[in-house]
Design a protein around this motif. Structure first.
Motif, mmCIF file in Angstrom:
data_model
loop_
_atom_site.group_PDB
_atom_site.id
_atom_site.type_symbol
_atom_site.label_atom_id
_atom_site.label_comp_id
_atom_site.label_asym_id
_atom_site.label_seq_id
_atom_site.Cartn_x
_atom_site.Cartn_y
_atom_site.Cartn_z
ATOM 1 N N UNK A 188 -16.551 -1.736 -0.259
ATOM 2 C CA UNK A 188 -16.448 -1.082 -1.552
ATOM 3 C C UNK A 188 -15.656 0.201 -1.380
ATOM 4 N N UNK A 189 -14.371 0.211 -1.698
ATOM 5 C CA UNK A 189 -13.660 -0.794 -2.495
ATOM 6 C C UNK A 189 -13.157 -1.944 -1.623
ATOM 7 N N UNK A 190 -12.882 -3.100 -2.240
ATOM 8 C CA UNK A 190 -12.268 -4.207 -1.498
ATOM 9 C C UNK A 190 -10.854 -3.820 -1.050
ATOM 10 N N UNK A 191 -10.309 -4.633 -0.152
ATOM 11 C CA UNK A 191 -8.958 -4.347 0.338
ATOM 12 C C UNK A 191 -8.064 -5.561 0.114
ATOM 13 N N UNK A 192 -6.767 -5.307 -0.026
ATOM 14 C CA UNK A 192 -5.762 -6.361 -0.102
ATOM 15 C C UNK A 192 -4.963 -6.281 1.192
ATOM 16 N N UNK A 193 -5.026 -7.329 2.001
ATOM 17 C CA UNK A 193 -4.406 -7.256 3.318
ATOM 18 C C UNK A 193 -4.095 -8.645 3.836
ATOM 19 N N UNK A 194 -3.155 -8.674 4.805
ATOM 20 C CA UNK A 194 -2.909 -9.885 5.584
ATOM 21 C C UNK A 194 -3.498 -9.718 6.985
ATOM 22 N N UNK A 195 -3.384 -8.518 7.556
ATOM 23 C CA UNK A 195 -3.887 -8.237 8.897
ATOM 24 C C UNK A 195 -5.100 -7.313 8.804
ATOM 25 N N UNK A 196 -6.153 -7.639 9.580
ATOM 26 C CA UNK A 196 -7.365 -6.818 9.598
ATOM 27 C C UNK A 196 -7.769 -6.581 11.047
ATOM 28 N N UNK A 197 -8.103 -5.327 11.356
ATOM 29 C CA UNK A 197 -8.563 -4.970 12.698
ATOM 30 C C UNK A 197 -9.992 -4.432 12.645
#
Length: 838
Positions: A160-169
């Motif tokens: 919270x908040x959500x995220x917009x991503x392709x890669x997450x670490x």
């Protein structure tokens, strides 16, 4: 046919909704919570990497939540943490396309591990392009997420908040002396908007009544110098602002948190400019913008949106311009849909023109389809995966719902055919069926019949329920459709089979129509400007100042609203010359105030206004008068008389606790005097063809010198809730006072009011010591109406009260309860007979 049309309409609506859901649009964080493939294996090993690993058996590919491949040590474990805080080591997941991520899950090492091999805390970094990385933080600015407390439990944390991503670490935060192992999963859904960033002016601050209101984009993940660029934030977090921008969905957030907003004072051109950049070229159909519209605080929807499109390097010269239709009257926040005309672009620049001092946005979403011009860009990545699982699920649900609705339509058609077949069945079969069912009750009622003294059947009869004996009809709440078809009923039903209208054409009390005064009222409300609704026979009806009403007691609550007992100051000065009221002009007057709910629908308001119009024309000493109204503003109110001695039911109950003066004959004369007044009031109503429908002692008020006036407050009072019976959840009816034709057929006429008067007279002469038919349950009372219909001498009458003269019971009271409505006396005849009997 109506049912079929409703089903078809619902089918079309559901198909449309599900079809719309398949369009590429903004996601709902509450629904977007699907595992993205670490556990299920959809994410390939080559898409999972790490900064380091303790050994080959703890490589990145083993960092899958609840996943056991049979080799490895069951988790990803980095090399020894080189520095406190663990900012260097990470486990990275490549989703191969943009996703909206709402939830993450973590777990420690597999059960065979030794030591504290789990991450007690961790951070998350993410990227949309693989080069620019952003550290996630919650809405209050906290970056560290609480992780696991043991090696086996799964811990889920909402982003919270959500995220917009392709890669997450995932980056463990722990002491360097501890060994850390992690297994992870990501939850969300594919980011179908394709929006990778928006550029907007920084939000402004409002001072509202000394309160600081901040409209900045507090979760924006791009550059924030002067203008916000190269990022996403509150406009794409899936959370819509509340109607009142001072409040928020987020507990503890500052005023204005849900919105990004700007004042027109710093924009001399009269608009703000927002630039939206997308991952590739799309064919855009529309844009939805969620806006505040609290115009009482200077905030309105934008009055115009002008959008420019860019596919290559230059902005195209012909923009799309949209002006919202008529200004909405409501201050509720809402989505405004801006059509984009199927224009193709990879960037959109929109100018939103101010409609007032402030412009507030909380969410922006785009509807589009992939353009064929973007095929070359996606073809460069042969390993790119398209996640169409959601689409398959939606299509499957759509097919299932269509199949279910088709089945329902077939069932409805079959029921209609079967119903027509039943209607053609012989009347003799119906007669025998009803006779057999009613016969079961004979023993239960026989001991109560006035002509019998045997107690053989008490408590031994089988008591059937009302619903079982009289199957409910779909077109009205009356107990029986079978009775309508019997030959012996035809002669007394006449042409009045329409529910609620009697043979004399008199309307329902609930409809509040006096035939000679019927007028259409399509107005949804009354103000001082249209008080001419009451012109004509009542030119003296006045608006009373609300501030002069003092609340004393809540009398009750009904469907229309509430009834309050109030004191009205200076009411005598507001009354017309022909209105005489009890009490002095110096002291406040006791009044009853009916108040309509502020959220009442148009039909309820029209009914309330119609009741005002009708009551304003009633002029009789034994009818409660409408004194004034409060209709300048909501809530609408009508002010009526309320006598100091309360209602007749409670008044008579209190009498039996006192020593009555005089003998039994004198006592009867006083009580009959009350009945004469009620008969006089009902005679006046019947002269106007006005059907009361709820005549009882609870609906009569008592003033000084035992003055009686007829009212209608009883149903709204909790004190008399037991006097009303709910018919299969559809209607609440005073069945113990109702005639048999009112219960069975829904017929309310002057004759049914005469029946109720007979019961009211019985109440008076028994001093309301008990409820009518107190020995019978509600279901048995309704069963007894069936016996009145059959008229075979098995019906149960109310017994003669102890102090009731024989001629009153035999000649008057029993005549009010005759089976044939035409044989019952009129109120004119009742009034004469009672007057002569005193």
């Amino acid at each position: 046919m109506t049912s079929i049309m409703e089903v078809k309409l619902n089918l079309c609506c559901i198909v449309f909704i599900l079809a719309a859901a398949t369009v590429k649009a903004q996601v709902n964080p509450e629904m977007c919570r699907y595992p993205l493939g670490m556990t299920g294996g959809q994410i390939q090993d080559e898409d999972i990497s790490a900064s380091s690993q303790w050994s080959e058996s703890t490589a990145a590919r083993f960092g899958r939540l609840d996943f056991d491949t049979g080799d490895g040590d069951g988790a990803w474990c980095p090399d020894i943490m080189s520095e406190p805080g663990g900012f260097k080591e990470y486990l990275q997941v490549d989703l191969r396309s943009l996703h909206f991520i709402t939830l993450v899950g973590t777990q420690g090492r597999h059960a065979d591990g030794m030591g504290n091999e789990f991450a007690q805390r961790y951070r998350i970094k993410y990227s949309r392009d693989g080069s620019s990385w952003v550290g996630w933080h919650d809405r209050m600015g906290n970056q560290v997420i609480e992780g696991n407390k043991n090696t086996y439990d799964v811990v889920l944390k909402d982003l919270e908040p959500p995220i917009v991503a392709r890669f997450v670490r995932f980056m463990p935060v722990t002491d360097p002396s501890l060994i850390v192992c992690m297994r992870v999963e990501l939850y969300g859904c594919e980011w179908l908007d394709g929006l990778v960033s928006y550029s907007i002016p920084d939000g402004h601050q409002m001072i509202y009544r000394g309160l600081d209101v901040f409209f900045n984009d507090s979760v924006y993940d791009g550059a924030t110098a002067q203008r916000l660029t190269k990022g996403l934030g509150q406009l794409t977090d899936g959370t819509w602002g509340l109607d009142d921008f001072l409040h928020s969905h987020v507990p503890g957030a500052w005023p204005g948190y849900d919105y990004v907003g700007w004042s027109n004072k710093t924009f001399p051109k009269g608009y703000i400019e927002v630039v939206f950049d997308f991952d590739h070229i799309h064919n855009f159909t529309s844009m939805k913008v969620h806006c505040s519209n609290m115009f009482s605080r200077g905030v309105r929807l934008f009055r115009q949106a002008t959008c420019f499109f860019r596919s290559e390097s230059e902005w195209e010269p012909d923009p799309m311009t949209y002006r919202p239709s008529a200004e909405p009257l409501s201050q509720s926040a809402r989505f405004v849909t801006v059509p984009l005309g199927d224009r193709t672009a990879s960037s959109i620049k929109c100018r939103f023109h101010f409609g007032d001092q402030w412009l507030l946005f909380s969410e922006v979403a785009f509807q589009s389809v992939f353009s064929t011009r973007s095929c070359t860009s996606s073809g460069d990545d042969p390993t790119h995966k398209v996640d169409d699982s959601n689409t398959r699920i939606l299509i499957g649900c759509l097919v299932a719902i269509i199949a279910i609705l088709l089945t329902i339509i077939l069932i409805i058609l079959w029921r209609q055919v079967w119903q027509k077949m039943l209607e053609k069945a012989s009347r003799r079969w119906l007669d025998d069926e009803l006779t057999a069912r009613l016969a079961v009750q004979t023993q239960a009622f026989s001991f109560l019949h006035s002509s019998q003294s045997s107690e053989d059947g008490s408590g031994s009869g089988s008591i059937s329920t009302y619903e079982r004996i009289y199957p409910a009809s779909a077109d009205y709440q009356e107990p029986s459709r079978l009775i309508r078809k019997l030959p012996e009923f035809a002669e007394c039903s006449g042409s009045s089979s329409r529910a609620g209208v009697g043979s004399d054409g008199a309307p329902h009390y609930a409809e509040a129509d006096i035939i000679s005064l019927q007028e259409s009222s399509d107005s949804g409300s009354i103000t001082a400007a249209n008080m001419n609704l009451f012109a004509g026979s009542d030119s003296t009806l006045r608006e009373f100042p609300r501030e002069k009403l003092t609340f004393k007691e809540k009398l009750g609550e009904g469907q229309f609203g509430e009834v309050h007992l109030c004191e009205a100051e200076d009411m005598q000065d507001s009354l017309s010359e022909d209105t005489s009221m009890e009490g002095s002009s110096e002291s406040p007057l006791l009044v009853a105030v009916k108040m309509l709910r502020e959220d009442a629908n148009k039909n309820a308001r029209n009914d309330f206004l119609k009741e005002i119009r009708i009551m304003s024309r009633l002029r009789d000493p034994n009818i409660v008068r409408l004194l004034a109204v409060c209709v300048d503003t909501d809530p609408l109110c009508m002010i009526t008389e309320y006598m100091e001695n309360g209602d007749l039911n409670q008044f008579l109950r209190s009498l039996r606790l006192k020593t009555l003066t005089g003998g039994e004959a004198d006592h009867s004369v006083k009580l009959l005097g009350m009945a004469v007044q009620i008969a006089s009031g009902m005679k006046y109503l019947s002269s106007l063809n006005f059907v009361h429908r709820d005549l009882a002692t609870r609906n009569c008020l008592v003033g000084k010198n035992n003055t009686i006036k007829i009212a209608d407050f009883g149903m709204s009072r909790n004190l008399y809730r037991g006097d009303y019976f709910r018919i299969q959840g559809r209607a609440v009816l005073p069945i113990r006072w109702m005639s048999w034709e009112s219960i069975l057929l829904g017929k309310f006429t002057m004759a049914s009011d005469v029946w109720a008067f007979g019961v009211t007279l019985w109440e008076i002469l028994t001093l309301c010591k008990e409820q009518p038919y107190s020995q019978l349950s509600d279901e048995q009372v309704i069963e007894n109406t069936g016996e009145f219909f059959r008229n075979q001498g098995k019906q149960v009458y109310l017994p003669k009260p102890q102090c009731c003269p024989d001629r009153i019971y035999g000649d008057l009271m029993l005549s009010c309860w005759r089976r044939n409505a035409k044989e019952r006396p009129s109120f004119q005849e009742i009034h004469v007979q009672l007057t002569e009997s005193r």
